[in-house]
Design an enzyme around this catalytic site. Structure first.
Site, PDB file in Angstrom:
ATOM      1  N   HIS A 188      43.132   2.660  18.473  1.00 26.74           N
ATOM      2  CA  HIS A 188      42.264   1.669  17.846  1.00 26.74           C
ATOM      3  C   HIS A 188      41.457   2.260  16.703  1.00 26.74           C
ATOM      4  O   HIS A 188      41.072   1.549  15.786  1.00 26.74           O
ATOM      5  CB  HIS A 188      41.344   1.026  18.884  1.00 26.74           C
ATOM      6  N   ARG A 295      50.379 -20.571   7.867  1.00 19.95           N
ATOM      7  CA  ARG A 295      51.671 -20.915   8.477  1.00 19.95           C
ATOM      8  C   ARG A 295      51.451 -21.106   9.981  1.00 19.95           C
ATOM      9  O   ARG A 295      51.440 -20.135  10.729  1.00 19.95           O
ATOM     10  CB  ARG A 295      52.688 -19.803   8.211  1.00 19.95           C
ATOM     11  N   ARG A 331      49.463 -25.715   7.254  1.00 21.64           N
ATOM     12  CA  ARG A 331      50.768 -26.367   7.154  1.00 21.64           C
ATOM     13  C   ARG A 331      51.248 -26.719   8.556  1.00 21.64           C
ATOM     14  O   ARG A 331      51.170 -25.900   9.468  1.00 21.64           O
ATOM     15  CB  ARG A 331      51.758 -25.411   6.494  1.00 21.64           C
ATOM     16  N   GLU A 430      59.140 -28.059  -2.319  1.00 26.31           N
ATOM     17  CA  GLU A 430      60.061 -26.932  -2.153  1.00 26.31           C
ATOM     18  C   GLU A 430      61.518 -27.371  -2.089  1.00 26.31           C
ATOM     19  O   GLU A 430      62.388 -26.577  -1.770  1.00 26.31           O
ATOM     20  CB  GLU A 430      59.672 -26.075  -0.938  1.00 26.31           C
ATOM     21  N   ASN A 453      59.683 -19.991  -2.586  1.00 31.99           N
ATOM     22  CA  ASN A 453      60.774 -19.317  -1.865  1.00 31.99           C
ATOM     23  C   ASN A 453      61.892 -20.312  -1.580  1.00 31.99           C
ATOM     24  O   ASN A 453      63.061 -20.081  -1.885  1.00 31.99           O
ATOM     25  CB  ASN A 453      60.272 -18.729  -0.537  1.00 31.99           C
ATOM     26  N   ASP A 454      61.514 -21.450  -0.999  1.00 32.46           N
ATOM     27  CA  ASP A 454      62.538 -22.453  -0.706  1.00 32.46           C
ATOM     28  C   ASP A 454      62.982 -23.199  -1.958  1.00 32.46           C
ATOM     29  O   ASP A 454      64.148 -23.555  -2.088  1.00 32.46           O
ATOM     30  CB  ASP A 454      62.019 -23.447   0.345  1.00 32.46           C
ATOM     31  N   ARG A 464      68.102 -17.795   0.849  1.00 29.68           N
ATOM     32  CA  ARG A 464      67.020 -16.815   0.687  1.00 29.68           C
ATOM     33  C   ARG A 464      67.112 -15.673   1.704  1.00 29.68           C
ATOM     34  O   ARG A 464      66.474 -14.647   1.563  1.00 29.68           O
ATOM     35  CB  ARG A 464      65.636 -17.495   0.767  1.00 29.68           C
ATOM     36  N   CYS A 501      52.314 -21.545  -3.321  1.00 30.40           N
ATOM     37  CA  CYS A 501      52.052 -20.695  -2.155  1.00 30.40           C
ATOM     38  C   CYS A 501      53.256 -19.819  -1.817  1.00 30.40           C
ATOM     39  O   CYS A 501      53.226 -19.063  -0.850  1.00 30.40           O
ATOM     40  CB  CYS A 501      51.606 -21.513  -0.954  1.00 30.40           C
TER      41      CYS A 501
HETATM   42  C1  PEP Z   1      58.049 -21.238   0.453  1.00 27.28           C
HETATM   43  O1  PEP Z   1      59.096 -21.750   0.829  1.00 27.28           O
HETATM   44  O2  PEP Z   1      57.865 -20.783  -0.684  1.00 27.28           O
HETATM   45  C2  PEP Z   1      56.910 -21.128   1.390  1.00 27.28           C
HETATM   46  C3  PEP Z   1      55.706 -20.782   0.977  1.00 27.28           C
HETATM   47  O3  PEP Z   1      57.120 -21.365   2.696  1.00 27.28           O
HETATM   48  P1  PEP Z   1      57.954 -20.407   3.687  1.00 27.28           P
HETATM   49  O4  PEP Z   1      58.192 -19.109   2.973  1.00 27.28           O
HETATM   50  O5  PEP Z   1      57.123 -20.271   4.909  1.00 27.28           O
HETATM   51  O6  PEP Z   1      59.200 -21.189   3.907  1.00 27.28           O
HETATM   52 MG    MG Z   2      59.191 -22.957   2.621  1.00 28.99          MG
END
Ligand code: PEP
Ligand code: MG
Length: 551
Positions: A188, A295, A331, A430, A453-454, A464, A501
């Protein structure tokens, strides 16, 4: 020069005099014919005192290092009353007629040895916790106060090993780094050092000795190296690294408390992405102005069955209240595809990224959705919660989500449960479909947040998860950036804000493009906040161009 090699457990370079930690010396009373009943009462009083001290320490830890550190002291408080541990003390008193101090020490030794003999490295590291608790009870029995740092200048604190409570009780303004003979990355002390951002090296063994007290040293928490009175070449290497780090730190420290505004007055909301309530400490340490993506699926992924409304409420409330009125975008459940949860018993799919995931699961399973929405609305009474729906492709989905929200609000009204009626509702942008219907979506909600990302995955038809797509998976692709621009225009036309995000939000190279597009918020990993702030404050929004959108 003395060069020592240990294990770096908390990054960074520190320079200063070595100070050997002095533990409060306590020679415990020995007795041969003590009265067990009197000694039991003494132990009970020392335990009570220990619990009160640990509660205070938990509070201090929560303020200084976050929930994870606080839990440590709450666990210690539980150890104090552990049935087997206490039984062991009582048996020693009854059978040996020894002093309370000896009985506690005996129980501590037995338990620490048992933990140290376990196979699991984590459990082995818990032996230090039991020793810590034992020392505390014994000190209370003898009225001994904890040791401290008697130095006017900040020091590199050296010790055989440091108990977590010792680490926390020390005056942090006097500590430049930690070096210990024992310990592990799991201890710790290492965890606390990382949370507090103090370089630390453990496992130096016997090479670290009390004779080094007062000598000038450099330590490097990345490489695990300690150099005492280094020669010229070693000194040069340490100093160069130290300088770079100091400059960076100064620059970043200077960014704390500053506004996220460009030279020509354009505001940017700089928020953080988190995955659990424990991450709030990092948000605060890096001066994030809010949470742009919590998340919530961590609750589902960590559990072996559906998390109850109460469990969820507690987690959301903890984050909302810890952020003290700053916006917290939570979310709703985004599982499926790469995030599988056994107890949901989802059908096996050929193309899970295109299957029943995220909002589709919630709309198919109203009970699961209702439980989460109830927890979210209840938590809204404790801060500025906003609710965000993932993987939206159609306007009807949003309307259905909003109906589910209305239903939950009506239920809470009927039950007299407090919540915020004006809780903001937003959607993640997304999917390409959400871009094409962005104008209609914008009329339904309070904000957009782009999941790059999506969005990259679906726009470029690139998985991805696959690691062999290389240059084909390109979040900078003009198609992705134009999609961003279309979403931003739609949002602004409807008078709502738009953020990013996904990972792309933290890309410093992209900041000017985001300013040109008109992005209002960036939600990034906590450590990305201050570098972004530094860049925002040097930018001139009106000179930023859309050049990158041209192919
Ligand atoms: C994304 O898709 O960019 C996102 C922020 O959500 P996750 O990566 O959790 O799918
Ligand atoms: Mg996403």
């Amino acid at each position: 020069m003395i060069l020592m090699q240990g294990k770096g457990v908390s990054k960074g370079v520190a320079h200063g005099p070595i100070y050997f930690f002095r533990r409060a010396e306590a020679v415990s009373a020995r007795a041969q014919n003590a009265d067990p009943e009197t000694e039991k009462q003494r132990i009970a009083a020392a335990q009570e005192q220990a619990i009160a001290q640990l509660e205070q320490l938990a509070e201090k830890a929560r303020e200084e290092a976050g929930d994870e550190a606080a839990v440590l002291f709450e666990t210690h408080a539980m150890f104090v009353e552990d049935e087997d541990y206490v039984d062991c003390m009582m048996t020693a008193l009854d059978e040996r007629h020894c002093s309370a101090e000896e009985a506690v020490e005996l129980a501590g030794k037995e338990f620490a040895a048992m933990l140290a003999a376990m196979d699991d490295a984590y459990m082995q590291a818990r032996a230090a916790d039991i020793q810590d608790v034992t020392r505390r009870i014994v000190n209370n029995l003898m009225g001994v106060a904890e040791g401290g740092i008697e130095s006017d200048v900040p020091v590199i604190l050296a010790a055989d090993d440091l108990a977590p409570s010792e680490t926390l009780q020390l005056d942090k303004s006097k500590i430049l780094g930690f070096i210990t003979q024992g310990g592990s990355g799991n201890s710790h002390t290492a965890i606390l050092a990382r949370t507090m951002g103090i370089p630390a090296i453990c496992g130096l063994g016997e090479s670290l000795s009390a004779e080094m007290n007062g000598r000038d040293a450099y330590i490097d928490g990345d490489t695990g190296q300690v150099a005492i009175e280094p020669d010229e070449i070693t000194l040069g290497a340490f100093q160069a690294k130290f300088e770079t780090q100091r400059e960076m730190k100064e620059l970043m420290e200077a960014m704390k408390g500053q506004k996220d505004v460009t030279l020509d007055g354009r505001d940017m909301m700089l928020y953080c992405n988190i995955g659990s309530p424990e991450d709030v400490a990092a948000v605060q340490a890096n001066d994030g102005q809010g949470i742009g993506l919590f998340r919530s699926e961590f609750l589902y992924l960590a559990a072996s069955d559906y998390p109850s409304e109460e469990e969820q409420f507690r987690a959301y409330k903890a984050v909302a209240s810890a952020m003290g009125g700053k916006r917290v975008v939570i979310r709703t459940l985004d599982i499926g595809a790469d995030k599988q949860v056994d107890y949901f018993k989802l059908q096996k799919e050929e193309n899970p990224a295109l299957g029943v995931r995220a909002i589709r699961i919630c709309l198919n399973r109203p009970e699961v959705f209702r439980t989460q929405l109830r927890a979210l609305y209840r938590a809204s009474a404790y801060g500025k919660v906003a609710i965000m729906f993932p993987m939206i492709t159609s306007v009807w989905e949003v309307k259905e989500c909003k109906r589910a929200c209305q239903k939950v609000m009506a239920e809470l009204d009927k039950e007299g449960v407090p919540y915020r009626r004006d809780t903001e509702i937003g959607v993640m942008i997304e999917t390409p479909a959400s871009i094409f219907v962005a104008e209609e979506l914008a009329r339904e909600v309070d904000f957009f947040s782009v999941g790059t990302n999506d969005l990259t995955q679906y726009t470029l038809a690139c998985d991805r998860q696959a690691n062999d797509l290389g240059k084909f998976f390109d979040p900078h692709h003009p198609a992705v950036l134009r999609a961003l621009k279309m979403a931003a225009d739609a949002a602004h036309k409807a008078g709502i804000w738009i953020g990013i995000c996904g990972e792309l939000g933290a890309d410093l190279e992209m900041l000017e493009t985001f300013l040109a597009i008109g992005i209002d918020e960036l939600s990034v990993a906590p450590t990305a906040v201050l570098p972004l702030r530094a860049k925002i404050r040097k930018s001139i929004a009106k000179t930023c161009t859309l050049e990158r959108l041209e192919s």
